[in-house]
Design a protein around this motif. Structure first.
Motif, PDB file in Angstrom:
ATOM      1  N   GLU A   1      40.304  41.776  36.964  1.00 57.85           N
ATOM      2  CA  GLU A   1      41.651  41.927  36.124  1.00 57.85           C
ATOM      3  C   GLU A   1      42.827  41.791  37.261  1.00 57.85           C
ATOM      4  O   GLU A   1      43.276  42.840  37.589  1.00 57.85           O
TER       5      GLU A   1
ATOM      6  N   SER B   1      45.615  39.812  36.792  1.00 60.43           N
ATOM      7  CA  SER B   1      46.962  39.408  36.006  1.00 60.43           C
ATOM      8  C   SER B   1      48.160  40.364  36.122  1.00 60.43           C
ATOM      9  O   SER B   1      47.832  41.739  35.877  1.00 60.43           O
TER      10      SER B   1
ATOM     11  N   GLU C   1      50.177  39.679  40.928  1.00 61.17           N
ATOM     12  CA  GLU C   1      50.099  38.503  41.694  1.00 61.17           C
ATOM     13  C   GLU C   1      51.328  38.829  43.120  1.00 61.17           C
ATOM     14  O   GLU C   1      50.831  38.534  44.097  1.00 61.17           O
TER      15      GLU C   1
END
Length: 342
Positions: free
Chosen positions: A197, A199, A202
């Protein structure tokens, strides 16, 4: 993907294969890869600065989440950052690797592709190195050479009372990127079918996997005719680097918590890990920003640069470094960052 064993090329064939596409960009490079030693010409009126750094698998990086191309890029950048910290411009690097037979030629091509990208981006030449067999994984040693006019070289030694203490960029992101990657690795080991996970993370992951050296600041200093009285790159955390400047200059530093630059994404991720963002900035490390001091006469020039934050000042000789918190309390600065032998 096909796999080519390193043994099929041999040591010298491997070196030729991995380095043949590196261009020569520096006029000071006389001889590069392919001879017993590199030959470098020191430009007239300049002095050479040299630095070296090692990255060891299982100590400095984990290949379960670090792509080899990113690792190659970072291995170069962390050395160039040290050269920039001397107010110098990097020109050449050498690269030595020790690699086990679990790595294929294709894996080494990925590693060196990252190094090539860094060399091209920063305009430096790969001029030599070595390869060796390892029985315990991958080790990378990079050395860098840079040049600077003697009168413009910055060290850790010459901070003076009243100088402004400044830092580039923002801090703490690389440490939090590491926390995200380690968390997702743990989840994967417990449940191999679960996808990571990543997302929304970044920014901090990028700060960890692909840092950049602050070439822009050295260019800014040259354009503005600024010579920092002291400078160091932030590899082990802001607190550790402040104490290095204190120890080498003989002057304590005073910083203000509210002035420490922390990106919004870094603050948000810190909250998710129940960490104080300022703690990540002080003790996290691997940000590869520059911490430096300048005289007060340079205030207007420095304050006009949006990538620089003035976070404090240089105090009396023999004083201790300390931080003034948002609440107005004064606390001693202690080093809690990376310790190579802990």
């Amino acid at each position: 993907m096909s796999r080519t064993e390193l043994s099929s090329l041999g040591e010298f064939g491997l070196i030729r294969h991995l380095t043949e596409h590196f261009p020569v960009q520096q006029k000071s490079t006389i001889l590069g890869v392919g001879d017993d030693a590199a030959a470098i010409e020191v430009p007239a009126g300049m002095i050479a600065v040299l630095t070296t750094d090692m990255l060891i698998e299982g100590v400095h990086f984990d290949l379960s989440y670090v792509p080899l191309r990113h690792l190659g890029y970072k291995a170069v950048v962390v050395n160039l950052s040290d050269v920039y910290a001397m107010n110098a411009v990097p020109a050449q690097i050498t690269v030595s690797i020790a690699v086990s037979n679990r790595f294929s030629l294709e894996a080494m091509e990925e590693l060196y592709a990252g190094m090539l990208a860094a060399c091209e981006h920063y305009g430096v030449d790969l001029v030599g190195g070595d390869t060796s067999t390892s029985v315990s994984g991958l080790a990378i040693s990079v050395s860098a050479v840079g040049f600077v006019e003697k009168a413009r070289m910055s060290t850790r030694r010459n901070a003076r009372k009243g100088d402004l203490l400044c830092v580039t960029g923002d801090l703490g992101g690389a440490y939090l990127g590491l926390q995200v990657l380690e968390r997702e690795k743990k989840v994967f080991l417990e449940s191999p079918g679960v996808q990571p996970e990543l997302s929304g993370f970044e920014y901090v992951i990028g700060r960890q996997l692909k840092p950049e050296a602050r070439r822009d600041l050295v260019q800014f200093f040259s354009e503005q005719q600024i010579v920092p009285t002291s400078m160091i790159d932030i590899s082990d955390g802001l607190a550790s680097e402040i104490l290095h400047l204190e120890r080498n200059s003989g002057h304590g530093m005073v910083i203000y918590e509210e002035k420490i630059p922390i990106a919004a994404d870094t603050g948000r991720v810190a909250e998710q890990f129940s960490l104080a963002p300022v703690t990540c900035a002080l003790s996290g490390g691997e940000d590869y920003e520059l911490l430096f001091t300048v005289g007060q006469s340079d205030y207007e020039k420095i304050s006009a640069n949006p990538s620089v934050s003035i976070i404090g000042y240089v105090d009396e000789p023999e004083s201790s470094s300390r931080m003034v918190t948002r609440a107005g309390a004064t606390i001693a600065i202690t080093a809690q960052g990376w310790n190579a032998f802990s």
